[in-house]
Design a protein around this motif. Sequence first.
Motif, PDB file in Angstrom:
ATOM      1  N   MET A   1       0.838  -1.185   0.000  1.00 31.26           N
ATOM      2  CA  MET A   1       0.000   0.000   0.000  1.00 31.26           C
ATOM      3  C   MET A   1       0.884   1.250   0.000  1.00 31.26           C
ATOM      4  O   MET A   1       1.883   1.310   0.684  1.00 31.26           O
ATOM      5  N   ALA A   2       0.487   2.243  -0.767  1.00 33.43           N
ATOM      6  CA  ALA A   2       1.254   3.480  -0.859  1.00 33.43           C
ATOM      7  C   ALA A   2       1.179   4.252   0.456  1.00 33.43           C
ATOM      8  O   ALA A   2       0.177   4.199   1.166  1.00 33.43           O
ATOM      9  N   LYS A   3       2.245   4.947   0.764  1.00 34.01           N
ATOM     10  CA  LYS A   3       2.271   5.793   1.962  1.00 34.01           C
ATOM     11  C   LYS A   3       1.296   6.949   1.747  1.00 34.01           C
ATOM     12  O   LYS A   3       1.264   7.559   0.682  1.00 34.01           O
ATOM     13  N   THR A   4       0.505   7.253   2.733  1.00 31.49           N
ATOM     14  CA  THR A   4      -0.444   8.358   2.628  1.00 31.49           C
ATOM     15  C   THR A   4      -0.144   9.400   3.693  1.00 31.49           C
ATOM     16  O   THR A   4       0.534   9.129   4.683  1.00 31.49           O
ATOM     17  N   GLU A   5      -0.644  10.597   3.471  1.00 33.09           N
ATOM     18  CA  GLU A   5      -0.483  11.697   4.413  1.00 33.09           C
ATOM     19  C   GLU A   5      -1.809  12.413   4.581  1.00 33.09           C
ATOM     20  O   GLU A   5      -2.655  12.372   3.695  1.00 33.09           O
ATOM     21  N   VAL A   6      -1.953  13.081   5.696  1.00 32.79           N
ATOM     22  CA  VAL A   6      -3.132  13.893   5.964  1.00 32.79           C
ATOM     23  C   VAL A   6      -2.793  15.337   5.636  1.00 32.79           C
ATOM     24  O   VAL A   6      -1.712  15.828   5.961  1.00 32.79           O
ATOM     25  N   TYR A   7      -3.734  16.023   4.967  1.00 33.04           N
ATOM     26  CA  TYR A   7      -3.560  17.430   4.635  1.00 33.04           C
ATOM     27  C   TYR A   7      -4.862  18.143   4.976  1.00 33.04           C
ATOM     28  O   TYR A   7      -5.929  17.712   4.552  1.00 33.04           O
ATOM     29  N   GLN A   8      -4.796  19.211   5.742  1.00 35.09           N
ATOM     30  CA  GLN A   8      -5.994  19.940   6.152  1.00 35.09           C
ATOM     31  C   GLN A   8      -6.095  21.253   5.393  1.00 35.09           C
ATOM     32  O   GLN A   8      -5.081  21.900   5.123  1.00 35.09           O
ATOM     33  N   ILE A   9      -7.328  21.645   5.082  1.00 36.44           N
ATOM     34  CA  ILE A   9      -7.572  22.934   4.432  1.00 36.44           C
ATOM     35  C   ILE A   9      -8.765  23.614   5.099  1.00 36.44           C
ATOM     36  O   ILE A   9      -9.600  22.959   5.707  1.00 36.44           O
ATOM     37  N   ARG A  10      -8.830  24.918   4.954  1.00 41.10           N
ATOM     38  CA  ARG A  10      -9.979  25.680   5.443  1.00 41.10           C
ATOM     39  C   ARG A  10     -10.865  25.976   4.242  1.00 41.10           C
ATOM     40  O   ARG A  10     -10.389  26.334   3.167  1.00 41.10           O
ATOM     41  N   LEU A  11     -12.174  25.820   4.444  1.00 41.85           N
ATOM     42  CA  LEU A  11     -13.145  26.061   3.391  1.00 41.85           C
ATOM     43  C   LEU A  11     -14.238  26.993   3.885  1.00 41.85           C
ATOM     44  O   LEU A  11     -14.606  26.957   5.062  1.00 41.85           O
ATOM     45  N   ASP A  12     -14.776  27.768   2.982  1.00 39.54           N
ATOM     46  CA  ASP A  12     -15.963  28.544   3.273  1.00 39.54           C
ATOM     47  C   ASP A  12     -17.092  27.558   3.558  1.00 39.54           C
ATOM     48  O   ASP A  12     -17.297  26.594   2.806  1.00 39.54           O
ATOM     49  N   SER A  13     -17.836  27.748   4.626  1.00 39.13           N
ATOM     50  CA  SER A  13     -18.863  26.796   5.052  1.00 39.13           C
ATOM     51  C   SER A  13     -19.917  26.549   3.978  1.00 39.13           C
ATOM     52  O   SER A  13     -20.292  25.400   3.714  1.00 39.13           O
ATOM     53  N   GLU A  14     -20.413  27.602   3.371  1.00 37.96           N
ATOM     54  CA  GLU A  14     -21.462  27.442   2.356  1.00 37.96           C
ATOM     55  C   GLU A  14     -20.911  26.764   1.099  1.00 37.96           C
ATOM     56  O   GLU A  14     -21.562  25.900   0.514  1.00 37.96           O
ATOM     57  N   GLU A  15     -19.714  27.155   0.696  1.00 35.39           N
ATOM     58  CA  GLU A  15     -19.091  26.535  -0.476  1.00 35.39           C
ATOM     59  C   GLU A  15     -18.851  25.040  -0.230  1.00 35.39           C
ATOM     60  O   GLU A  15     -19.092  24.212  -1.110  1.00 35.39           O
ATOM     61  N   LYS A  16     -18.410  24.698   0.967  1.00 35.48           N
ATOM     62  CA  LYS A  16     -18.193  23.289   1.330  1.00 35.48           C
ATOM     63  C   LYS A  16     -19.503  22.524   1.244  1.00 35.48           C
ATOM     64  O   LYS A  16     -19.560  21.436   0.658  1.00 35.48           O
ATOM     65  N   LYS A  17     -20.554  23.074   1.813  1.00 33.74           N
ATOM     66  CA  LYS A  17     -21.862  22.421   1.814  1.00 33.74           C
ATOM     67  C   LYS A  17     -22.327  22.157   0.374  1.00 33.74           C
ATOM     68  O   LYS A  17     -22.793  21.055   0.053  1.00 33.74           O
ATOM     69  N   GLN A  18     -22.181  23.146  -0.485  1.00 38.15           N
ATOM     70  CA  GLN A  18     -22.614  23.001  -1.874  1.00 38.15           C
ATOM     71  C   GLN A  18     -21.763  21.976  -2.625  1.00 38.15           C
ATOM     72  O   GLN A  18     -22.284  21.148  -3.367  1.00 38.15           O
ATOM     73  N   ALA A  19     -20.453  22.024  -2.412  1.00 41.28           N
ATOM     74  CA  ALA A  19     -19.561  21.086  -3.093  1.00 41.28           C
ATOM     75  C   ALA A  19     -19.813  19.654  -2.627  1.00 41.28           C
ATOM     76  O   ALA A  19     -19.872  18.726  -3.447  1.00 41.28           O
ATOM     77  N   PHE A  20     -19.985  19.462  -1.322  1.00 40.26           N
ATOM     78  CA  PHE A  20     -20.236  18.120  -0.802  1.00 40.26           C
ATOM     79  C   PHE A  20     -21.541  17.562  -1.364  1.00 40.26           C
ATOM     80  O   PHE A  20     -21.651  16.358  -1.615  1.00 40.26           O
ATOM     81  N   ALA A  21     -22.543  18.418  -1.585  1.00 36.41           N
ATOM     82  CA  ALA A  21     -23.808  17.971  -2.184  1.00 36.41           C
ATOM     83  C   ALA A  21     -23.572  17.468  -3.610  1.00 36.41           C
ATOM     84  O   ALA A  21     -24.139  16.452  -4.023  1.00 36.41           O
ATOM     85  N   VAL A  22     -22.718  18.173  -4.354  1.00 32.41           N
ATOM     86  CA  VAL A  22     -22.387  17.740  -5.719  1.00 32.41           C
ATOM     87  C   VAL A  22     -21.651  16.406  -5.682  1.00 32.41           C
ATOM     88  O   VAL A  22     -21.966  15.490  -6.453  1.00 32.41           O
ATOM     89  N   PHE A  23     -20.686  16.274  -4.800  1.00 28.46           N
ATOM     90  CA  PHE A  23     -19.958  15.006  -4.680  1.00 28.46           C
ATOM     91  C   PHE A  23     -20.932  13.855  -4.400  1.00 28.46           C
ATOM     92  O   PHE A  23     -20.831  12.786  -4.989  1.00 28.46           O
ATOM     93  N   LYS A  24     -21.879  14.111  -3.503  1.00 24.38           N
ATOM     94  CA  LYS A  24     -22.857  13.074  -3.150  1.00 24.38           C
ATOM     95  C   LYS A  24     -23.682  12.683  -4.378  1.00 24.38           C
ATOM     96  O   LYS A  24     -23.903  11.496  -4.626  1.00 24.38           O
ATOM     97  N   GLN A  25     -24.114  13.668  -5.172  1.00 30.22           N
ATOM     98  CA  GLN A  25     -24.874  13.392  -6.392  1.00 30.22           C
ATOM     99  C   GLN A  25     -24.056  12.553  -7.370  1.00 30.22           C
ATOM    100  O   GLN A  25     -24.595  11.740  -8.110  1.00 30.22           O
ATOM    101  N   LEU A  26     -22.756  12.772  -7.372  1.00 27.72           N
ATOM    102  CA  LEU A  26     -21.870  12.039  -8.268  1.00 27.72           C
ATOM    103  C   LEU A  26     -21.436  10.687  -7.701  1.00 27.72           C
ATOM    104  O   LEU A  26     -20.718   9.936  -8.357  1.00 27.72           O
ATOM    105  N   GLY A  27     -21.848  10.412  -6.477  1.00 25.84           N
ATOM    106  CA  GLY A  27     -21.479   9.147  -5.851  1.00 25.84           C
ATOM    107  C   GLY A  27     -20.047   9.113  -5.358  1.00 25.84           C
ATOM    108  O   GLY A  27     -19.430   8.054  -5.273  1.00 25.84           O
ATOM    109  N   LEU A  28     -19.515  10.283  -5.027  1.00 28.46           N
ATOM    110  CA  LEU A  28     -18.137  10.395  -4.550  1.00 28.46           C
ATOM    111  C   LEU A  28     -18.103  10.880  -3.117  1.00 28.46           C
ATOM    112  O   LEU A  28     -18.948  11.677  -2.703  1.00 28.46           O
ATOM    113  N   THR A  29     -17.108  10.446  -2.385  1.00 30.11           N
ATOM    114  CA  THR A  29     -16.852  11.059  -1.091  1.00 30.11           C
ATOM    115  C   THR A  29     -15.992  12.294  -1.351  1.00 30.11           C
ATOM    116  O   THR A  29     -15.318  12.383  -2.394  1.00 30.11           O
TER     117      THR A  29
END
Length: 89
Positions: free
Chosen positions: A1-29
Amino acid sequence: MAKTEVYQIRLDSEEKKQAFAVFKQLGLTPAQAVRMFFRQVVMTQSIPFSIENKMTFAPIPAREEVQDENHQDLFLELDQILNQKQNSQ
């Protein structure tokens, strides 16, 4: 298995909510969507979509002057990257 790393970012709350809804519609996490983006960056050696500035921003202060939570220094960094790319072409 490839080595993985954690990376954190800050997002605008409303933009995050809208983007996550699109991901869900596309069947993606959200994690899958971010990994897809990174994979495309590596494969194309560029941002995998057109970047157009259709908004007008006030002049961006120098990095030392930016101390607010709007992270305006990101716009400065993006401008520098885009200018470097244009100058190298």
